[in-house]
Design an enzyme around this catalytic site. Structure first.
Site, short mmCIF file in Angstrom:
data_model
loop_
_atom_site.label_atom_id
_atom_site.label_comp_id
_atom_site.label_asym_id
_atom_site.label_seq_id
_atom_site.Cartn_x
_atom_site.Cartn_y
_atom_site.Cartn_z
N TYR A 158 -49.30 -24.89 28.12
CA TYR A 158 -47.97 -25.06 27.52
C TYR A 158 -47.72 -26.56 27.36
O TYR A 158 -46.95 -27.14 28.12
CB TYR A 158 -46.96 -24.40 28.45
CG TYR A 158 -45.56 -24.16 27.92
CD1 TYR A 158 -45.09 -24.75 26.76
CD2 TYR A 158 -44.70 -23.32 28.62
CE1 TYR A 158 -43.80 -24.52 26.31
CE2 TYR A 158 -43.41 -23.07 28.18
CZ TYR A 158 -42.98 -23.69 27.02
OH TYR A 158 -41.69 -23.45 26.59
N GLU A 177 -34.73 -17.36 15.57
CA GLU A 177 -36.03 -17.24 16.24
C GLU A 177 -36.09 -15.92 17.01
O GLU A 177 -35.30 -15.71 17.92
CB GLU A 177 -36.19 -18.44 17.18
CG GLU A 177 -37.43 -18.44 18.02
CD GLU A 177 -37.56 -19.70 18.88
OE1 GLU A 177 -37.17 -20.80 18.44
OE2 GLU A 177 -38.02 -19.57 20.02
N ASP A 227 -46.36 -29.94 25.55
CA ASP A 227 -45.44 -30.49 24.56
C ASP A 227 -46.21 -31.44 23.64
O ASP A 227 -47.34 -31.83 23.95
CB ASP A 227 -44.30 -31.23 25.25
CG ASP A 227 -43.31 -30.28 25.91
OD1 ASP A 227 -43.25 -29.11 25.47
OD2 ASP A 227 -42.63 -30.69 26.85
N ARG A 282 -47.81 -15.79 23.20
CA ARG A 282 -46.45 -15.39 22.87
C ARG A 282 -46.23 -15.76 21.42
O ARG A 282 -46.55 -16.87 21.00
CB ARG A 282 -45.46 -16.12 23.76
CG ARG A 282 -44.05 -15.67 23.59
CD ARG A 282 -43.25 -16.02 24.82
NE ARG A 282 -42.82 -17.40 24.82
CZ ARG A 282 -41.85 -17.87 24.05
NH1 ARG A 282 -41.21 -17.07 23.22
NH2 ARG A 282 -41.50 -19.13 24.13
N ARG A 299 -28.74 -31.45 36.56
CA ARG A 299 -28.19 -32.80 36.79
C ARG A 299 -26.78 -32.74 37.32
O ARG A 299 -25.97 -31.97 36.79
CB ARG A 299 -28.08 -33.58 35.48
CG ARG A 299 -29.31 -33.70 34.74
CD ARG A 299 -29.06 -34.59 33.53
NE ARG A 299 -30.31 -34.71 32.85
CZ ARG A 299 -30.47 -34.48 31.56
NH1 ARG A 299 -29.43 -34.17 30.82
NH2 ARG A 299 -31.65 -34.58 31.03
N ARG A 332 -32.73 -18.21 19.50
CA ARG A 332 -32.10 -19.47 19.10
C ARG A 332 -31.72 -19.42 17.63
O ARG A 332 -32.39 -18.75 16.84
CB ARG A 332 -33.08 -20.64 19.24
CG ARG A 332 -33.50 -20.93 20.63
CD ARG A 332 -34.24 -22.24 20.73
NE ARG A 332 -35.66 -22.12 20.50
CZ ARG A 332 -36.57 -22.95 20.99
NH1 ARG A 332 -36.20 -23.97 21.73
NH2 ARG A 332 -37.84 -22.79 20.74
N ARG A 390 -39.44 -26.96 33.52
CA ARG A 390 -38.97 -27.34 32.18
C ARG A 390 -37.45 -27.37 32.09
O ARG A 390 -36.90 -27.74 31.06
CB ARG A 390 -39.52 -26.37 31.13
CG ARG A 390 -41.04 -26.39 31.02
CD ARG A 390 -41.51 -25.52 29.88
NE ARG A 390 -41.07 -25.99 28.59
CZ ARG A 390 -41.71 -26.89 27.83
NH1 ARG A 390 -42.84 -27.40 28.25
NH2 ARG A 390 -41.24 -27.25 26.67
#
Ligand code: UDP
Length: 370
Positions: free
Chosen positions: A349, A300, A351, A249, A176, A280, A172
């Site tokens: 998990y 969060e 998306d 979680r 780069r 976050r 995840r």
């Protein structure tokens, strides 16, 4: 003949998508939802005229044109691009790990120089077959990046040592060697302009829905109402937790209205400090470019999961997966006409785009004989 062809349990993204597909296929569909609203974890509502993602930031991103075309039938999407920042030791860094980050951390300007520093660090670790998340990260990004950005954040988020998490979680995290702060590698990205709740409402337009209705309170009654059940809840409940509680979680969100028009200048900032309990901070107005005098910021906090808590993510532990499989095997024989769908019921998990793809697949399977 039963009253409905399909009973859909749960009006989150998974339930709304499959209900839409079945209805379009002229099936008789009923949705039941235990809350008094639709949306599941995608639920959003207006506060101070800002669309607030009540259960955490949801940024839609996908490589699938089919999926993006599908969601765009229900809301126009804006061109939001997720460019979160990371805070550590009084400094703000760029994410994901890209040339901007390497410049901030190593002062390197050219990709070859950044690559050299990171490759040397990776070599030093000498990890041939990464056995867990920590080893996988060290073998991909080296120790400096791991320690600034990943170690404490992950421990805080998953409430466990990163060594206890699977290596697959690292997929995840994009890396780069070019200057690009777009967090996702996907071709399509954006936020529904009318908000997730209204988008899902449009998806299930014309489909009967009953709120405050808990399937697990009277399974027999609901099973008898329809030829098939699509279930999007947690499967331990279907067998009355006979093998124990499936682990998830969970999070707690603190939503604050602030009397300033711009608090943090961006939608998402990850907090990588070990001793700061939230992971976050999210300033919602940036998702929809809202021009408002006030702002809404959400913090969060990861929390210990107990029965009754909101299920956000399936556990990634092997033992929990084994327990899930045990439940699933028994459910297949106990409820042959029940199909599981979505992040919670499939215990994956997923998306948002993957949830929709799973719904497309299930729809194909269910209707292949018609
Ligand atoms: N992660 C991290 N540091 C970051 C962002 C992510 O260590 O700044 C790790 C963390 O373990 C997290 C995982 O990468 O659980 C996946 O992150 P992602 O942003 O995909 O999480 P989500 O948005 O789904 O919660």
């Amino acid at each position: 003949m039963k009253k409905y062809d399909y009973l859909v349990v749960g009006a989150g993204l998974a339930g709304c998508t499959i209900a839409n597909l079945l209805k379009k296929n002229n099936k008789r569909v009923l949705i039941i939802e235990k809350e008094d609203h639709i949306g599941g974890m995608c639920y959003s509502e207006k506060r101070e005229n800002i669309e607030v993602h009540i259960f955490g930031p949801h940024i839609f991103h996908t490589d699938s044109k089919e999926v993006f075309d599908f969601v765009q039938q229900f809301s126009p999407f804006n061109n939001f691009v997720n460019q979160p920042k990371a805070y550590k030791n009084g400094k703000l860094y760029s994410l994901p790990y890209n040339m901007n980050t390497f410049y901030e951390v190593f002062n390197t300007i050219k990709p070859c120089d950044a690559k050299k520093v990171i490759d040397e660090e990776i070599k030093k670790e000498n990890i041939k077959n990464p056995a867990n998340f920590e080893e996988k990260c060290l073998s991909l990004v080296g120790r400096t990046i791991y320690e600034i950005f990943i170690k404490d954040y992950t421990a805080k988020q998953w409430k466990t040592d990163p060594k206890n998490l699977p290596a697959s979680l690292a997929s995840r995290l994009p890396l780069r060697f070019y200057y690009d702060n777009n967090y996702f590698n996907h071709r399509y990205q954006g936020i529904p302009e009318i908000g997730y709740t209204k988008m899902l409402q449009n998806m299930i337009d014309g489909i009967k829905i009953e709120f405050n209705t808990d399937f697990n309170k009277d399974i027999k009654k609901y099973i008898d109402m329809a030829e098939h059940v699509i279930y999007t809840g947690s499967i331990d409940e279907l067998l009355d937790f006979k093998y124990g509680i499936l682990n998830y979680r969970t999070l707690r969100f603190e939503h604050k209205v602030l009397d300033v028009d711009n608090y943090q200048g961006t939608a998402v900032i990850n907090n990588n400090e070990k001793d700061v309990p939230y992971t976050r901070s999210i300033e919602h107005k940036f998702f929809n470019y809202s021009q408002t005098e006030k702002t809404v910021v959400s913090y969060e906090y990861p929390e210990e999961y107990k029965l009754g808590c909101v299920k956000y993510y399936p556990s990634l532990q092997q033992k929990d997966n084994e327990l899930y499989m045990k439940y699933l095997d028994e459910i297949k024989t106990t409820f042959p006409n029940l199909h599981v769908l979505g992040r919670i019921a499939q215990y994956k998990y997923l998306d948002m785009d993957k949830v929709i793809i799973e719904a497309f697949e299930l729809f194909k399977q269910l209707t292949k004989n018609f």
